[in-house]
Design a protein around this motif. Structure first.
Motif, PDB file in Angstrom:
ATOM      1  N   VAL A 168      13.506  36.113  29.432  1.00 41.35           N
ATOM      2  CA  VAL A 168      14.431  36.806  30.329  1.00 41.35           C
ATOM      3  C   VAL A 168      15.382  35.789  30.983  1.00 41.35           C
ATOM      4  O   VAL A 168      16.520  36.109  31.289  1.00 41.35           O
ATOM      5  N   HIS A 169      14.870  34.598  31.181  1.00 41.89           N
ATOM      6  CA  HIS A 169      15.702  33.550  31.775  1.00 41.89           C
ATOM      7  C   HIS A 169      15.799  32.370  30.816  1.00 41.89           C
ATOM      8  O   HIS A 169      15.234  31.307  31.091  1.00 41.89           O
ATOM      9  N   GLU A 171      17.480  29.308  28.383  1.00 35.94           N
ATOM     10  CA  GLU A 171      18.437  28.201  28.572  1.00 35.94           C
ATOM     11  C   GLU A 171      18.442  27.730  30.015  1.00 35.94           C
ATOM     12  O   GLU A 171      19.488  27.491  30.590  1.00 35.94           O
ATOM     13  N   ARG A 172      17.290  27.613  30.577  1.00 42.13           N
ATOM     14  CA  ARG A 172      17.216  27.314  31.989  1.00 42.13           C
ATOM     15  C   ARG A 172      15.839  26.727  32.278  1.00 42.13           C
ATOM     16  O   ARG A 172      14.832  27.259  31.816  1.00 42.13           O
ATOM     17  N   VAL A 173      15.848  25.649  33.031  1.00 39.48           N
ATOM     18  CA  VAL A 173      14.573  24.977  33.277  1.00 39.48           C
ATOM     19  C   VAL A 173      13.829  25.624  34.437  1.00 39.48           C
ATOM     20  O   VAL A 173      14.426  25.944  35.460  1.00 39.48           O
ATOM     21  N   ARG A 182       6.239  33.137  39.581  1.00 37.94           N
ATOM     22  CA  ARG A 182       6.821  34.305  38.961  1.00 37.94           C
ATOM     23  C   ARG A 182       6.041  34.842  37.779  1.00 37.94           C
ATOM     24  O   ARG A 182       6.255  35.992  37.393  1.00 37.94           O
TER      25      ARG A 182
ATOM     26  N   LEU B  95      10.254  41.601  38.915  1.00 41.16           N
ATOM     27  CA  LEU B  95      10.435  40.159  38.931  1.00 41.16           C
ATOM     28  C   LEU B  95      11.048  39.677  37.631  1.00 41.16           C
ATOM     29  O   LEU B  95      11.904  38.811  37.624  1.00 41.16           O
ATOM     30  N   GLY B  98      14.630  40.009  37.288  1.00 41.39           N
ATOM     31  CA  GLY B  98      15.395  38.991  37.976  1.00 41.39           C
ATOM     32  C   GLY B  98      15.334  39.080  39.493  1.00 41.39           C
ATOM     33  O   GLY B  98      16.032  38.361  40.180  1.00 41.39           O
ATOM     34  N   ALA B  99      14.523  39.978  40.011  1.00 42.18           N
ATOM     35  CA  ALA B  99      14.377  40.051  41.459  1.00 42.18           C
ATOM     36  C   ALA B  99      13.580  38.839  41.938  1.00 42.18           C
ATOM     37  O   ALA B  99      12.809  38.255  41.190  1.00 42.18           O
ATOM     38  N   ASP B 100      13.774  38.460  43.189  1.00 39.14           N
ATOM     39  CA  ASP B 100      13.089  37.296  43.702  1.00 39.14           C
ATOM     40  C   ASP B 100      11.755  37.635  44.338  1.00 39.14           C
ATOM     41  O   ASP B 100      10.865  36.826  44.402  1.00 39.14           O
ATOM     42  N   ASP B 101      11.668  38.867  44.807  1.00 40.15           N
ATOM     43  CA  ASP B 101      10.424  39.298  45.419  1.00 40.15           C
ATOM     44  C   ASP B 101      10.438  40.818  45.452  1.00 40.15           C
ATOM     45  O   ASP B 101      11.427  41.453  45.121  1.00 40.15           O
ATOM     46  N   ARG B 115       9.324  38.129  54.358  1.00 39.29           N
ATOM     47  CA  ARG B 115       9.666  37.995  52.939  1.00 39.29           C
ATOM     48  C   ARG B 115      11.110  37.565  52.766  1.00 39.29           C
ATOM     49  O   ARG B 115      11.446  36.730  51.936  1.00 39.29           O
ATOM     50  N   ARG B 122      13.623  29.818  49.855  1.00 39.83           N
ATOM     51  CA  ARG B 122      13.358  29.395  48.491  1.00 39.83           C
ATOM     52  C   ARG B 122      14.658  29.191  47.721  1.00 39.83           C
ATOM     53  O   ARG B 122      14.779  28.327  46.892  1.00 39.83           O
ATOM     54  N   GLU B 126      19.221  26.056  45.655  1.00 36.68           N
ATOM     55  CA  GLU B 126      19.854  26.395  44.394  1.00 36.68           C
ATOM     56  C   GLU B 126      21.373  26.342  44.442  1.00 36.68           C
ATOM     57  O   GLU B 126      22.030  26.786  43.512  1.00 36.68           O
ATOM     58  N   GLU B 129      24.661  24.591  41.659  1.00 35.37           N
ATOM     59  CA  GLU B 129      24.118  24.843  40.332  1.00 35.37           C
ATOM     60  C   GLU B 129      25.198  25.177  39.321  1.00 35.37           C
ATOM     61  O   GLU B 129      24.898  25.586  38.217  1.00 35.37           O
ATOM     62  N   ALA B 142      21.227  23.995  35.949  1.00 39.50           N
ATOM     63  CA  ALA B 142      20.130  24.959  35.800  1.00 39.50           C
ATOM     64  C   ALA B 142      19.339  24.701  34.532  1.00 39.50           C
ATOM     65  O   ALA B 142      18.121  24.788  34.519  1.00 39.50           O
TER      66      ALA B 142
END
Lengths: 233, 233
Positions: A168-169, A171-173, A182, B95, B98-101, B115, B122, B126, B129, B142
């Motif tokens: 899902v993510h 090309e990304r570290v 996650r 998640l 692509g959600a963070d929480d 949260r 968190r 970023e 980037e 990234a």
DNA sequence: CGAAACGGTGACGGTTTCGTGACATTTTCG
DNA sequence: CGAAAATGTCACGAAACCGTCACCGTTTCG
């Protein structure tokens, strides 16, 4: 919409009552009076939703739910349990086993139909889960299955979630702690090196198909799913 | 801090409840009752975080998440999903989309605020980037990868950080001690000559692609990343 | 011109990081 | 209940990486 609904209920009178109501509401209804028949019917033609009585002769309702949740093909199948009134324990057990909702008897036909519609609606985005495809790999979240050049790859649950997240993510570290957050969940505490081990297992599972290189190590940073081969002259 | 938070929730009562709580906690709150409005608001003024209800009329919450993740501008936007069920499935789906929480309803206001703060914290590191491109070189923070004319360049961690810093501040001379501070960290103590060695290694890694000249020595001063071809007269 | 300052270069030892196999424990499933 | 699968942890070894140094050519400047 005309969704197919399978009703599993051993009491003939109740079964008919439910069936008639659902048909009137526009559903197409399949009937089964015990778990074995239900399994056969589900195997033949996957319904859109299954209504299961808690108490069944032979295999109990909750056992049936567990069985369906185990199978990959039926894992995402919407299930509603019919339970006797006030049995709080049953509700919890039922939901934990993997049912999507429960309805207590006696219930009004209107409520039942509403619940069914709600569950179907709720399930929709899940069914629409995108199949991910990259670098000869095909990952189907709904079927919980991974194909490499069309052949099924055997993956454990964690390996599957890990690969899913990475795809899902791409090309990304992702650092080890990010992956732990996650893929494992932010409440879990495990060693960071555990990620390494699962990456290794995932690579080992993909290697027979020659696609172990898709998961790359970035020293000092983490791991990356990438289609770009790191080769250069 | 006074972060902007956009709340996307179709139930007016719940929307207000959340909004009031967040405002009390010191956030500035934007409101949207469906996905389309949310997209418009995000387009107008990029909020710091978006709180999205899982079930929305029209575009569903998870669909909204996917949409935001696809757009370059909103890719890094912190997202939190509000889900009705505590089901593991939703969490994983959310998640992975692509959600963070995620926060399950019903929730305590305190938990929600906690949260949000956690996610904002968190996400903070970023920034910076964005992909840097100069003189035929492309550096993607990234992905932690450098491409020279489209081909992957193998760099060690320190070399990567060094090049990153130089590319962020191009056409500008940096002394060895400045580089030590910014690339190694101001708490580390290493010889200044160490910078020379890493510059050399970086040049050696870029040389096969004919772009070693991008890193120039300024005698008595330090090093500089420059796309201007070094003229010798 | 010649010494001193400066930076390039190759090599070396120590450290960190990662891959790997093994193992104990827990969970799943028949 | 017992077999099989999955999972987390550890120890070991190889490889990558890092910082330092010594040596050398070049530049600077009295």
């Amino acid at each position: 919409m005309a969704a197919n609904v399978l009703v599993v209920e051993d009491e003939p009178a109740i079964l008919e009552l439910i069936a008639v109501n659902l048909e009137q509401a526009g559903f197409h209804v399949l009937r089964a009076s015990e778990a074995e028949t239900a399994l056969r019917l589900i195997g033949e033609a996957l319904p859109d939703l299954v209504l299961i009585d808690w108490m069944l002769p032979g295999l109990s309702g909750i056992e049936l739910v567990r069985r369906l949740r185990r199978e990959e093909r039926t894992r995402a199948l919407p299930l509603i349990l019919l339970t006797a009134r006030g049995a709080e324990v049953d509700k919890v057990l039922g939901l934990e086993a993997g049912a999507d909702d429960y309805v207590t008897k006696p219930f009004s036909p209107r409520e039942l139909v509403a619940r069914i519609r709600a569950v179907l609606r709720r399930r929709r985005p899940e069914v629409g889960e995108e199949v991910l495809e990259a670098g000869g790999l095909k990952l189907d979240p709904a079927a919980r299955r991974v194909l490499a050049e069309g052949r099924v790859v055997a993956l454990g649950p964690t390996e599957f979630r890990l690969l899913h997240f990475l795809m899902v993510h791409p090309e990304r570290v992702h650092s080890r702690s990010q992956l732990l957050d996650r893929v494992w969940g932010d409440h879990v505490f495990v060693e960071e090196r555990t990620v390494d081990v699962h990456v290794r297992r995932l690579r080992a599972a993909l290697e027979p198909y020659g696609m172990a290189g898709l998961i790359q190590t970035v020293r000092g940073a983490g791991y990356r799913f990438s289609v770009q081969t790191a080769q250069e002259a």
